[in-house]
Write a protein that holds these residues in place. Structure first.
Motif, PDB file in Angstrom:
ATOM      1  N   MET A 216       0.823  -1.213   0.000  1.00 38.16           N
ATOM      2  CA  MET A 216       0.000   0.000   0.000  1.00 38.16           C
ATOM      3  C   MET A 216       0.856   1.263   0.000  1.00 38.16           C
ATOM      4  SD  MET A 216      -3.111  -1.190   2.514  1.00 38.16           S
ATOM      5  CE  MET A 216      -4.173   0.216   2.207  1.00 38.16           C
ATOM      6  N   ASP A 217       0.396   2.266  -0.739  1.00 32.88           N
ATOM      7  CA  ASP A 217       1.074   3.568  -0.880  1.00 32.88           C
ATOM      8  C   ASP A 217       2.467   3.436  -1.474  1.00 32.88           C
ATOM      9  OD1 ASP A 217      -1.172   4.703   0.167  1.00 32.88           O
ATOM     10  OD2 ASP A 217      -0.322   5.165   2.123  1.00 32.88           O
ATOM     11  N   LYS A 218       2.611   2.558  -2.448  1.00 27.66           N
ATOM     12  CA  LYS A 218       3.881   2.375  -3.147  1.00 27.66           C
ATOM     13  C   LYS A 218       3.702   2.644  -4.643  1.00 27.66           C
ATOM     14  CE  LYS A 218       6.149   0.932   0.530  1.00 27.66           C
ATOM     15  NZ  LYS A 218       7.253   1.725   1.122  1.00 27.66           N
ATOM     16  N   ASN A 219       4.820   2.971  -5.297  1.00 33.62           N
ATOM     17  CA  ASN A 219       4.889   3.102  -6.763  1.00 33.62           C
ATOM     18  C   ASN A 219       3.905   4.139  -7.314  1.00 33.62           C
ATOM     19  OD1 ASN A 219       6.699   1.051  -6.374  1.00 33.62           O
ATOM     20  ND2 ASN A 219       5.524  -0.527  -7.421  1.00 33.62           N
ATOM     21  N   HIS A 220       4.185   5.402  -6.987  1.00 29.33           N
ATOM     22  CA  HIS A 220       3.320   6.502  -7.430  1.00 29.33           C
ATOM     23  C   HIS A 220       3.752   7.095  -8.767  1.00 29.33           C
ATOM     24  CE1 HIS A 220       1.489   6.443  -3.485  1.00 29.33           C
ATOM     25  NE2 HIS A 220       2.645   6.659  -2.903  1.00 29.33           N
ATOM     26  N   GLY A 221       4.835   6.612  -9.352  1.00 26.42           N
ATOM     27  CA  GLY A 221       5.395   7.226 -10.539  1.00 26.42           C
ATOM     28  C   GLY A 221       4.496   7.164 -11.753  1.00 26.42           C
ATOM     29  N   GLY A 222       4.807   8.011 -12.745  1.00 28.09           N
ATOM     30  CA  GLY A 222       4.077   8.028 -13.997  1.00 28.09           C
ATOM     31  C   GLY A 222       4.664   7.023 -14.964  1.00 28.09           C
ATOM     32  N   PHE A 223       5.654   7.443 -15.752  1.00 26.73           N
ATOM     33  CA  PHE A 223       6.300   6.492 -16.660  1.00 26.73           C
ATOM     34  C   PHE A 223       7.697   6.108 -16.185  1.00 26.73           C
ATOM     35  CE2 PHE A 223       7.077  10.719 -18.318  1.00 26.73           C
ATOM     36  CZ  PHE A 223       8.422  10.730 -18.593  1.00 26.73           C
ATOM     37  N   LEU A 224       8.230   6.818 -15.176  1.00 29.62           N
ATOM     38  CA  LEU A 224       9.523   6.480 -14.581  1.00 29.62           C
ATOM     39  C   LEU A 224       9.321   6.027 -13.140  1.00 29.62           C
ATOM     40  CD1 LEU A 224      11.663   9.531 -15.790  1.00 29.62           C
ATOM     41  CD2 LEU A 224      11.625   7.229 -16.773  1.00 29.62           C
ATOM     42  N   ASN A 225      10.261   5.234 -12.641  1.00 29.95           N
ATOM     43  CA  ASN A 225      10.206   4.828 -11.229  1.00 29.95           C
ATOM     44  C   ASN A 225      11.286   5.504 -10.405  1.00 29.95           C
ATOM     45  OD1 ASN A 225      12.672   3.312 -11.460  1.00 29.95           O
ATOM     46  ND2 ASN A 225      11.535   1.542 -12.208  1.00 29.95           N
ATOM     47  N   ILE A 226      12.068   6.410 -11.014  1.00 31.36           N
ATOM     48  CA  ILE A 226      13.207   6.998 -10.308  1.00 31.36           C
ATOM     49  C   ILE A 226      12.781   7.833  -9.106  1.00 31.36           C
ATOM     50  CG2 ILE A 226      14.744   6.971 -12.310  1.00 31.36           C
ATOM     51  CD1 ILE A 226      14.104   9.907 -12.751  1.00 31.36           C
ATOM     52  N   PHE A 227      11.625   8.490  -9.181  1.00 32.14           N
ATOM     53  CA  PHE A 227      11.204   9.337  -8.067  1.00 32.14           C
ATOM     54  C   PHE A 227      10.711   8.486  -6.899  1.00 32.14           C
ATOM     55  CE2 PHE A 227      10.519  12.060 -11.891  1.00 32.14           C
ATOM     56  CZ  PHE A 227      11.602  12.895 -11.653  1.00 32.14           C
ATOM     57  N   ASP A 228      10.085   7.346  -7.200  1.00 30.68           N
ATOM     58  CA  ASP A 228       9.732   6.415  -6.128  1.00 30.68           C
ATOM     59  C   ASP A 228      10.992   5.919  -5.421  1.00 30.68           C
ATOM     60  OD1 ASP A 228       6.784   5.863  -5.986  1.00 30.68           O
ATOM     61  OD2 ASP A 228       7.075   5.475  -8.113  1.00 30.68           O
ATOM     62  N   LYS A 229      12.016   5.630  -6.189  1.00 29.27           N
ATOM     63  CA  LYS A 229      13.273   5.149  -5.604  1.00 29.27           C
ATOM     64  C   LYS A 229      13.977   6.250  -4.816  1.00 29.27           C
ATOM     65  CE  LYS A 229      14.083   1.388  -8.890  1.00 29.27           C
ATOM     66  NZ  LYS A 229      14.943   0.833  -9.971  1.00 29.27           N
ATOM     67  N   MET A 230      13.898   7.483  -5.306  1.00 31.02           N
ATOM     68  CA  MET A 230      14.536   8.610  -4.630  1.00 31.02           C
ATOM     69  C   MET A 230      13.859   8.941  -3.306  1.00 31.02           C
ATOM     70  SD  MET A 230      15.248  11.215  -7.828  1.00 31.02           S
ATOM     71  CE  MET A 230      15.567  12.602  -6.737  1.00 31.02           C
ATOM     72  N   PHE A 231      12.528   8.843  -3.289  1.00 30.26           N
ATOM     73  CA  PHE A 231      11.771   9.308  -2.121  1.00 30.26           C
ATOM     74  C   PHE A 231      11.186   8.168  -1.283  1.00 30.26           C
ATOM     75  CE2 PHE A 231      11.447  12.816  -5.282  1.00 30.26           C
ATOM     76  CZ  PHE A 231      12.202  13.751  -4.573  1.00 30.26           C
TER      77      PHE A 231
ATOM     78  N   THR B  39       9.375   5.296  -1.922  1.00 33.02           N
ATOM     79  CA  THR B  39       8.041   4.700  -2.085  1.00 33.02           C
ATOM     80  C   THR B  39       8.024   3.590  -3.140  1.00 33.02           C
ATOM     81  OG1 THR B  39       7.473   6.489  -3.643  1.00 33.02           O
ATOM     82  CG2 THR B  39       6.788   6.764  -1.337  1.00 33.02           C
ATOM     83  N   TRP B  40       9.196   3.119  -3.543  1.00 36.90           N
ATOM     84  CA  TRP B  40       9.260   2.069  -4.565  1.00 36.90           C
ATOM     85  C   TRP B  40       9.174   0.686  -3.936  1.00 36.90           C
ATOM     86  CZ3 TRP B  40      12.974  -1.752  -6.020  1.00 36.90           C
ATOM     87  CH2 TRP B  40      12.714  -2.358  -7.261  1.00 36.90           C
ATOM     88  N   LYS B  41       8.470  -0.198  -4.606  1.00 39.54           N
ATOM     89  CA  LYS B  41       8.342  -1.581  -4.138  1.00 39.54           C
ATOM     90  C   LYS B  41       8.245  -2.505  -5.344  1.00 39.54           C
ATOM     91  CE  LYS B  41       7.532  -4.700  -0.833  1.00 39.54           C
ATOM     92  NZ  LYS B  41       8.480  -4.985   0.265  1.00 39.54           N
ATOM     93  N   GLU B  42       9.103  -3.520  -5.379  1.00 45.36           N
ATOM     94  CA  GLU B  42       9.073  -4.489  -6.460  1.00 45.36           C
ATOM     95  C   GLU B  42       8.014  -5.546  -6.191  1.00 45.36           C
ATOM     96  OE1 GLU B  42      12.222  -7.303  -8.980  1.00 45.36           O
ATOM     97  OE2 GLU B  42      12.771  -6.516  -7.010  1.00 45.36           O
ATOM     98  N   LEU B  43       7.431  -6.070  -7.245  1.00 43.58           N
ATOM     99  CA  LEU B  43       6.445  -7.139  -7.108  1.00 43.58           C
ATOM    100  C   LEU B  43       7.119  -8.419  -6.642  1.00 43.58           C
ATOM    101  CD1 LEU B  43       3.523  -8.232  -7.685  1.00 43.58           C
ATOM    102  CD2 LEU B  43       4.400  -8.909  -9.929  1.00 43.58           C
ATOM    103  N   ASP B  44       6.578  -9.002  -5.585  1.00 42.75           N
ATOM    104  CA  ASP B  44       7.014 -10.317  -5.112  1.00 42.75           C
ATOM    105  C   ASP B  44       6.025 -11.333  -5.678  1.00 42.75           C
ATOM    106  OD1 ASP B  44       7.627 -12.667  -3.773  1.00 42.75           O
ATOM    107  OD2 ASP B  44       7.977 -11.691  -1.848  1.00 42.75           O
ATOM    108  N   GLU B  45       6.495 -12.147  -6.605  1.00 40.67           N
ATOM    109  CA  GLU B  45       5.590 -13.075  -7.292  1.00 40.67           C
ATOM    110  C   GLU B  45       5.117 -14.215  -6.388  1.00 40.67           C
ATOM    111  OE1 GLU B  45       8.122 -13.970 -10.605  1.00 40.67           O
ATOM    112  OE2 GLU B  45       7.188 -12.434 -11.864  1.00 40.67           O
ATOM    113  N   ASN B  46       5.669 -14.304  -5.181  1.00 39.74           N
ATOM    114  CA  ASN B  46       5.226 -15.326  -4.220  1.00 39.74           C
ATOM    115  C   ASN B  46       4.075 -14.828  -3.346  1.00 39.74           C
ATOM    116  OD1 ASN B  46       7.202 -17.307  -4.966  1.00 39.74           O
ATOM    117  ND2 ASN B  46       8.737 -16.096  -3.857  1.00 39.74           N
TER     118      ASN B  46
END
Length: 312
Positions: A215-230, A232-239
């Protein structure tokens, strides 16, 4: 210089791709695919999408012609026939690299616009419409709230203020919307190297999940760099099995209920306390905030869980 908003061409493509994904899912042997679309849910999403399409020309007029142009004219007056920014530099033209910079600034603004939609409850009341379906498909992509388009331009007005032509910004907004639409598909797997800098389909699945860790992750538009900078980035865990939607769903396919249910909840919560600070926080604090701890924000829940983990 005049440009056409890419969404003029995108809308027919949206409908065609929804129909294509719908047909594929209903004729696929996978049980999850067969359940990907719910007819009533799709009907609600399309109704709200059509409403947004009707309102869009009005808000485009207000935002692009009035607001963006007004800001541009005030901060970039003509000086001896040359458009100059009040900070002392010449306003930007239409060179290819200027387009790239404008698109990057657009994405930066989108990140904060989108993040605040999740962090400020009054804004969340408008944005929750997009998250209210427990299905994740291209139909959900057009399930847009009708009220976000009235305040979204204010997150972008600084871009024409520093010298980018308003029509350039409008085109960049359209490109951003096109990318956001196609992210709403479960059929596109992880994309290797592209995942390092782009906001992809699997990342957007995370964004639409109601799993606590997502929840409240990956707010970016077409880039993920701002999520990583601030942070809020989260990778999908396929499990982890994703559960889409929101924790306080409208439980209705009525578009009017979907559009307004969170505003009603805010009003009911504001009546729980006579303290004006509490009333303000119920409206403008983070979703889940309460004056008595009866409900918690996502950050509070995570801190509580971390504390319990340390104790055990």
């Amino acid at each position: 210089m005049d440009f056409t908003n890419p969404l003029v061409y995108g809308v027919p493509c949206f409908l065609g791709l929804i129909l294509l994904e719908l047909t594929y899912s209903k004729n696929h042997n996978d049980e999850k695919s067969k359940k990907l679309y719910n007819w009533k849910d799709l009907g609600a999403s399309l109704t709200m999408g059509i409403g947004s399409a009707i309102l869009a020309p009005l808000t485009k007029t207000i935002a692009a012609i009035v607001l963006f142009n007004y800001v541009y004219e005030v901060f970039n007056p003509l000086v001896d026939g040359v458009r100059m920014n009040i900070m002392g530099w010449e306003s930007f033209g239409y060179a290819w690299y200027t387009w790239l910079i404008c698109q990057l600034l657009d994405d930066f603004s989108y990140y904060w616009f989108h993040r605040q939609n999740h962090n400020v409850r009054f804004l969340w009341a408008a944005h929750i419409v997009h998250h209210s379906s427990d299905n994740f498909n291209l139909g959900t992509a057009v399930r847009n709230g009708w009220f976000t388009i009235f305040y979204k331009p204010f997150f972008y007005m600084w871009i024409p203020a520093i010298g980018f032509p308003p029509e350039m910004l409008v085109v960049c907004l359209g490109i951003e919307a096109l990318w956001q639409f196609q992210l709403h598909s479960v059929y596109i797997p992880k994309m290797g190297f592209i995942e390092k800098f782009m906001n992809t389909h699997t990342m957007h699945q995370v964004h639409h999940a109601q799993n606590l860790e997502y929840m409240d992750k990956n707010h970016g538009g077409f880039l993920n760099i701002f999520d990583k900078m601030f942070g809020t980035w989260k990778e999908l865990d396929e499990n982890i099995e994703i559960k889409y939607g929101v924790t306080h769903a409208p439980n209705s396919y009525n578009p009017l209920v979907i559009l307004t249910h969170e505003y009603k909840d805010i009003w009911n919560d504001m009546k729980k306390s006579k303290n004006w600070y509490h009333k303000f926080m119920y409206a403008f604090g983070a979703p889940g905030w309460s004056h008595d701890g009866s409900t918690l924000t996502i950050k509070q829940i995570r801190k509580q869980m971390e504390a319990e983990t340390l104790k055990s």
